[in-house]
Design a protein around this motif. Structure first.
Motif, PDB file in Angstrom:
ATOM      1  N   UNK A 108      44.751  38.846  51.887  1.00  0.00           N
ATOM      2  CA  UNK A 108      43.625  39.730  51.680  1.00  0.00           C
ATOM      3  C   UNK A 108      42.923  39.585  50.291  1.00  0.00           C
ATOM      4  N   UNK A 109      41.498  39.136  50.404  1.00  0.00           N
ATOM      5  CA  UNK A 109      40.763  38.637  49.163  1.00  0.00           C
ATOM      6  C   UNK A 109      40.050  40.195  48.711  1.00  0.00           C
ATOM      7  N   UNK A 110      40.519  40.500  47.660  1.00  0.00           N
ATOM      8  CA  UNK A 110      40.288  41.833  47.226  1.00  0.00           C
ATOM      9  C   UNK A 110      38.699  41.978  46.430  1.00  0.00           C
ATOM     10  N   UNK A 111      37.885  41.245  46.598  1.00  0.00           N
ATOM     11  CA  UNK A 111      36.319  41.357  46.252  1.00  0.00           C
ATOM     12  C   UNK A 111      35.792  42.173  47.208  1.00  0.00           C
ATOM     13  N   UNK A 112      35.672  43.368  46.860  1.00  0.00           N
ATOM     14  CA  UNK A 112      34.798  44.266  47.976  1.00  0.00           C
ATOM     15  C   UNK A 112      33.360  44.549  47.633  1.00  0.00           C
ATOM     16  N   UNK A 113      32.429  43.925  47.913  1.00  0.00           N
ATOM     17  CA  UNK A 113      31.052  44.304  47.582  1.00  0.00           C
ATOM     18  C   UNK A 113      30.283  44.721  49.045  1.00  0.00           C
ATOM     19  N   UNK A 114      29.154  45.656  49.028  1.00  0.00           N
ATOM     20  CA  UNK A 114      28.615  46.074  49.791  1.00  0.00           C
ATOM     21  C   UNK A 114      27.552  44.939  50.612  1.00  0.00           C
ATOM     22  N   UNK A 115      27.327  43.855  49.916  1.00  0.00           N
ATOM     23  CA  UNK A 115      26.664  42.592  50.224  1.00  0.00           C
ATOM     24  C   UNK A 115      27.564  41.567  50.789  1.00  0.00           C
ATOM     25  N   UNK A 116      28.748  41.819  51.024  1.00  0.00           N
ATOM     26  CA  UNK A 116      29.605  40.762  51.435  1.00  0.00           C
ATOM     27  C   UNK A 116      29.233  39.727  52.424  1.00  0.00           C
ATOM     28  N   UNK A 117      28.098  40.047  53.403  1.00  0.00           N
ATOM     29  CA  UNK A 117      27.689  39.107  54.426  1.00  0.00           C
ATOM     30  C   UNK A 117      26.756  38.202  53.783  1.00  0.00           C
ATOM     31  N   UNK A 138      37.753  47.630  42.027  1.00  0.00           N
ATOM     32  CA  UNK A 138      37.902  46.948  40.895  1.00  0.00           C
ATOM     33  C   UNK A 138      39.242  47.651  39.864  1.00  0.00           C
ATOM     34  N   UNK A 139      39.198  48.972  40.513  1.00  0.00           N
ATOM     35  CA  UNK A 139      40.397  49.669  39.439  1.00  0.00           C
ATOM     36  C   UNK A 139      41.651  49.120  39.624  1.00  0.00           C
ATOM     37  N   UNK A 140      41.950  48.513  40.790  1.00  0.00           N
ATOM     38  CA  UNK A 140      43.418  48.035  40.945  1.00  0.00           C
ATOM     39  C   UNK A 140      43.390  46.409  41.021  1.00  0.00           C
ATOM     40  N   UNK A 141      42.345  45.786  41.587  1.00  0.00           N
ATOM     41  CA  UNK A 141      42.435  44.320  41.568  1.00  0.00           C
ATOM     42  C   UNK A 141      41.639  43.587  40.582  1.00  0.00           C
ATOM     43  N   UNK A 148      38.009  42.672  38.184  1.00  0.00           N
ATOM     44  CA  UNK A 148      36.637  42.055  38.727  1.00  0.00           C
ATOM     45  C   UNK A 148      36.765  40.490  39.290  1.00  0.00           C
ATOM     46  N   UNK A 149      36.011  40.022  39.625  1.00  0.00           N
ATOM     47  CA  UNK A 149      36.022  38.533  40.104  1.00  0.00           C
ATOM     48  C   UNK A 149      36.704  37.684  39.062  1.00  0.00           C
ATOM     49  N   UNK A 150      36.468  37.542  38.126  1.00  0.00           N
ATOM     50  CA  UNK A 150      37.032  36.914  36.990  1.00  0.00           C
ATOM     51  C   UNK A 150      38.671  36.900  37.072  1.00  0.00           C
ATOM     52  N   UNK A 151      39.223  37.989  37.586  1.00  0.00           N
ATOM     53  CA  UNK A 151      40.782  38.473  37.666  1.00  0.00           C
ATOM     54  C   UNK A 151      41.293  37.726  38.865  1.00  0.00           C
ATOM     55  N   UNK A 152      40.500  37.006  39.673  1.00  0.00           N
ATOM     56  CA  UNK A 152      41.035  36.524  41.087  1.00  0.00           C
ATOM     57  C   UNK A 152      40.848  34.962  40.872  1.00  0.00           C
ATOM     58  N   UNK A 153      40.320  34.542  39.676  1.00  0.00           N
ATOM     59  CA  UNK A 153      40.117  33.068  39.588  1.00  0.00           C
ATOM     60  C   UNK A 153      41.088  32.333  38.861  1.00  0.00           C
ATOM     61  N   UNK A 154      41.942  31.353  39.585  1.00  0.00           N
ATOM     62  CA  UNK A 154      42.977  30.688  38.966  1.00  0.00           C
ATOM     63  C   UNK A 154      42.582  29.049  38.606  1.00  0.00           C
ATOM     64  N   UNK A 155      41.485  28.718  38.985  1.00  0.00           N
ATOM     65  CA  UNK A 155      40.777  27.655  38.530  1.00  0.00           C
ATOM     66  C   UNK A 155      39.376  27.083  39.246  1.00  0.00           C
ATOM     67  N   UNK A 156      38.605  26.387  38.707  1.00  0.00           N
ATOM     68  CA  UNK A 156      37.354  26.076  39.061  1.00  0.00           C
ATOM     69  C   UNK A 156      36.764  24.533  38.999  1.00  0.00           C
ATOM     70  N   UNK A 157      35.876  24.457  39.686  1.00  0.00           N
ATOM     71  CA  UNK A 157      35.196  23.044  39.500  1.00  0.00           C
ATOM     72  C   UNK A 157      33.760  23.208  39.238  1.00  0.00           C
TER      73      UNK A 157
END
Length: 471
Positions: free
Chosen positions: A129-138, A155-158, A160-169
């Motif tokens: 499950x990718x827990x970033x939930x936005x109304x504009x997901x499509x 966001x309450x549990x999971x 913001x997006x930052x909290x899912x990031x483990x690495x970047x290019x």
């Protein structure tokens, strides 16, 4: 337009991937709220990180500026280029691949142009499950989610997006590529550069891919919709549900009567599930990945206790996918209903949760004094203190007349938010829309620090100039 620059860009990506005018350019030069009229020398559409790096090198050679764009669904003009001579829109929608799903590490590596919905589907196909939930997901894309540190509905549990990031290019302003797609959960070998780029709105570097942490899919879930005694009751109930469910409140949305009325007026799918009416409502989503059937029962017991204590005047608990979706429609139908109801002056603010009741109580009479019969359409993520404090025009007032009050209403709301140590840019970003207000309201030392970071990583101001902070 500089033909030499356009030729050099075409050498990198091919002539068919450089757009300078015509119908094909319209969707890249359209800012959906209508607050900006974007202009650019060209739109360039690279296919991979190497082409992005080469485009940055071309930009340096011609002293051009790059405005990154992915889904173009932002709300503050972050990708609204405004210089038809120097600025080039770098659209990342062709970088749309899922590079890897690492099941043992519970991560996925995804490119910036991938839509959030496609990333979610890939995670689900792998059993996650990718827990970033936005109304504009499509429509929204991972690059924009990263650039704005998007929040959303859970966001309450999971987090913001930052909290899912483990690495970047990331491609830097000089064309060098920083590859940090490690998927590490612990790395204290220097400053947290991932965190620096996430939320920077493309002003420090171009994020082309990310390693995102995945979660296990929920196996127990329930959604409650409650008519509240008042705003303070909603704050109290949210805290109580978090404690009694073991911190498994996923979403927690406050909805004003005005917002709910608009949703029901403009959407036939919105039906309030009880006859009781109140000034404020709360929608709460609880979920857990562990099997069992205790979560809904715990939620119901908590709601019953709250009702007996006078916090609630009515409630309903949805347990089936159909009823849960119907309750969520009461919340997700609000933004399009606002658009249909006429001009709306929007504020994306955050405060400590404990201060929300006082803020709303203080602001409501001020707004009505400023514009009689104004319709405050307030809703948002009370679980984390983020409100969409939006103001819909009076029924009898024309849109143009209402817009003349915009600057005064912004200042009225923003000044009070700042006085209560809140933020005027909670989850939508700063973009170009709020740059001046950030300078006006933030301490000078903080603006100096922002400018120092920008100058260090983009000394020639080539990355999204005019957004977030000016140098």
């Amino acid at each position: 337009m500089n033909p030499t620059l356009v030729d050099a860009l075409a050498d990198v990506v091919g002539g068919d991937q450089v757009i300078v005018e015509g119908e094909s350019a319209v969707r890249y030069l359209t800012e959906w709220r209508g607050a900006f009229t974007p202009q650019a020398a060209a739109i360039v559409r690279p296919a991979d990180v190497d082409e992005v790096a080469r485009i940055l090198t071309v930009a340096a050679r011609f002293d051009a500026a790059i405005v990154p764009q992915s889904g173009n669904t932002g709300t503050v003009g972050g990708s609204a280029a405004d210089d038809p001579r120097r600025q080039v829109i770098l659209n990342l929608e062709r970088l749309d691949r899922i590079r890897e799903v690492d099941a043992d590490n519970a991560t996925m590596t995804v490119e910036a142009g991938c839509t959030l919905a496609d990333a979610q589907r890939a995670a689900e196909a792998a059993g996650f499950y990718l827990p970033i939930q936005l109304a504009s997901s499509e429509r929204c894309r991972i690059g924009g989610n990263l650039a704005t540190n998007a929040g959303g509905l859970n966001v309450v549990h999971y987090g913001n997006t930052r909290d899912r990031v483990l690495g970047l290019e990331v491609v830097l302003a000089d064309g060098r590529v920083w590859d940090n797609l490690t998927g590490l959960r612990k790395d204290n070998s220097g400053y947290d550069l991932n965190d620096l780029f996430v939320g920077s709105e493309g002003t420090l570097g171009i994020m082309t891919a990310a390693v995102l942490e995945l979660a296990d899919p929920p196996q127990q879930r329930a959604v409650a919709f409650c008519a509240l005694a008042d705003v303070a009751a909603g704050v109290s109930l949210a805290a109580r549900l978090r404690r009694r469910t073991g911190q498994h409140v996923v979403g927690c949305e406050l909805i004003s009567a005005q917002a709910l009325e608009l949703a029901c007026d403009y959407s036939a799918d919105c039906v309030v599930p009880f006859a009781t009416r109140a000034d404020w409502y709360l929608l709460v989503d609880v979920a857990i990945s562990a099997p069992g059937d205790w979560l809904a029962a715990t939620c119901e017991d908590t709601l019953q206790d709250a009702a007996e204590e006078g916090l609630l005047v009515d409630h309903v608990l949805g347990k089936t996918p159909e009823t849960m979706a119907a309750l969520w429609r009461l919340r997700t139908s609000i933004p399009p209903a606002q658009t249909a109801a006429g001009a709306s002056i929007k504020h994306d603010i955050s405060l400590p949760v404990s201060k929300l009741p006082a803020f709303i109580a203080d602001m409501t009479p001020r707004l009505h004094a400023a514009v009689p019969d104004i319709r405050p359409c307030i809703f948002g993520h009370v679980g984390d203190g983020n409100l969409h404090f939006n103001l819909t025009r009076p029924v009898a007032m024309e849109d143009a007349e209402f817009r003349r009050h915009e600057a005064d209403l912004h200042r009225l709301v923003h000044d009070r938010v700042a006085a209560m140590r809140g933020s005027i840019a909670a989850e939508h970003g700063v973009g170009r829309l709020k740059v001046d207000e950030i300078v006006r309201l933030k301490p000078a030392v903080e603006i100096d620090m922002l400018r120092a970071v920008k100058a260090a990583l983009d000394p020639h101001n080539r990355l999204n100039p005019g957004a977030v902070v000016r140098i």
